[in-house]
Design a protein around this motif. Structure first.
Motif, PDB file in Angstrom:
ATOM      1  N   ILE A   6       0.869  -1.177   0.000  1.00 30.73           N
ATOM      2  CA  ILE A   6       0.000   0.000   0.000  1.00 30.73           C
ATOM      3  C   ILE A   6       0.904   1.225   0.000  1.00 30.73           C
ATOM      4  CG2 ILE A   6      -1.847   1.215   1.200  1.00 30.73           C
ATOM      5  CD1 ILE A   6      -2.460  -1.453   2.614  1.00 30.73           C
ATOM      6  N   ALA A   7       0.697   2.099  -0.979  1.00 32.10           N
ATOM      7  CA  ALA A   7       1.556   3.284  -1.095  1.00 32.10           C
ATOM      8  C   ALA A   7       0.723   4.525  -1.369  1.00 32.10           C
ATOM      9  CB  ALA A   7       2.579   3.087  -2.208  1.00 32.10           C
ATOM     10  N   GLU A   8       1.248   5.639  -0.918  1.00 23.42           N
ATOM     11  CA  GLU A   8       0.626   6.937  -1.136  1.00 23.42           C
ATOM     12  C   GLU A   8       0.521   7.215  -2.632  1.00 23.42           C
ATOM     13  OE1 GLU A   8       1.581  11.496   0.341  1.00 23.42           O
ATOM     14  OE2 GLU A   8       3.141   9.983   0.409  1.00 23.42           O
ATOM     15  N   ASP A   9      -0.615   7.713  -3.069  1.00 20.80           N
ATOM     16  CA  ASP A   9      -0.900   8.052  -4.470  1.00 20.80           C
ATOM     17  C   ASP A   9      -0.883   6.849  -5.411  1.00 20.80           C
ATOM     18  OD1 ASP A   9      -1.327  10.752  -3.947  1.00 20.80           O
ATOM     19  OD2 ASP A   9       0.800  11.234  -4.150  1.00 20.80           O
ATOM     20  N   LYS A  10      -0.979   5.646  -4.885  1.00 21.28           N
ATOM     21  CA  LYS A  10      -1.092   4.426  -5.699  1.00 21.28           C
ATOM     22  C   LYS A  10      -2.451   3.802  -5.405  1.00 21.28           C
ATOM     23  CE  LYS A  10       3.172   4.611  -7.138  1.00 21.28           C
ATOM     24  NZ  LYS A  10       3.482   5.022  -8.477  1.00 21.28           N
TER      25      LYS A  10
END
Length: 185
Positions: A6-10
């Protein structure tokens, strides 16, 4: 969720599968996960955080998906989704989805550092290594004596004095020839 990371802006895909494990039909089923994904921390890209199903037969299941985009990084507590339904007698019951626990949401830079192909880094590495590996190879080719050329130079040197060498290459050839003549005698 369906993502390994889980990643920011993904995109983050949440997939809900609701099983009716009872012996009776469940009516007016509402899945609500708005508490787990606040609007300030997640953007809904596709789908909705709540879904409604008219009924789920005994032993059957239904599914629902939503695509989100995390707007912040750090640890996030993924709380269970709330599921409300009515039994055949009209009583409203509440249950919850499985608990996902705290999970890290990687920042964009941390995600790129761990999961990008690092093409620029590899190009710089290859560029810096090329001279190191090509220098010995090129020296080997340039310094390998061409026998006919060297023999011609040696013949010229035998007929003239070593001190009359004009080029550095001829001097080296002359020294090698002189050393070999000295060694043979």
């Amino acid at each position: 969720f369906l993502n390994d990371v889980i990643a920011e802006d993904k995109h983050l895909t949440m997939h809900y599968v609701i099983h009716n494990i009872g012996t009776e039909v469940a009516n007016d089923v509402v899945v609500d996960d708005t508490a787990g994904f606040p609007a300030g921390e997640f953007e809904v890209v596709s789908g909705a955080l709540s879904a409604t199903f008219d009924s789920i037969q005994a032993g059957a299941n239904v599914s629902h998906a939503v695509v989100l985009k995390p707007l912040t990084s750090g640890m996030h507590n993924f709380v269970p989704a709330m599921i409300k339904y009515k039994n055949p007698s009209g009583d409203e019951l509440v249950t919850f989805s499985s608990f996902l626990d705290n999970n890290p949401i990687l920042s964009t830079t941390e995600y790129n550092r761990k999961h990008s192909p690092h093409l620029v880094d590899w190009l710089i590495f290859v560029g810096l290594c090329t001279p190191v590996f090509s220098f010995p190879f090129s020296c080997g080719i340039l310094l390998t004596p061409n026998t006919s050329l060297w023999q011609l130079k040696l013949r010229r040197l035998k007929s003239s004095d070593l001190r009359s060498c004009v080029t550095f290459d001829l001097c080296i050839s002359g020294l090698i020839g002189w050393v070999s003549e000295f060694h043979d005698s």
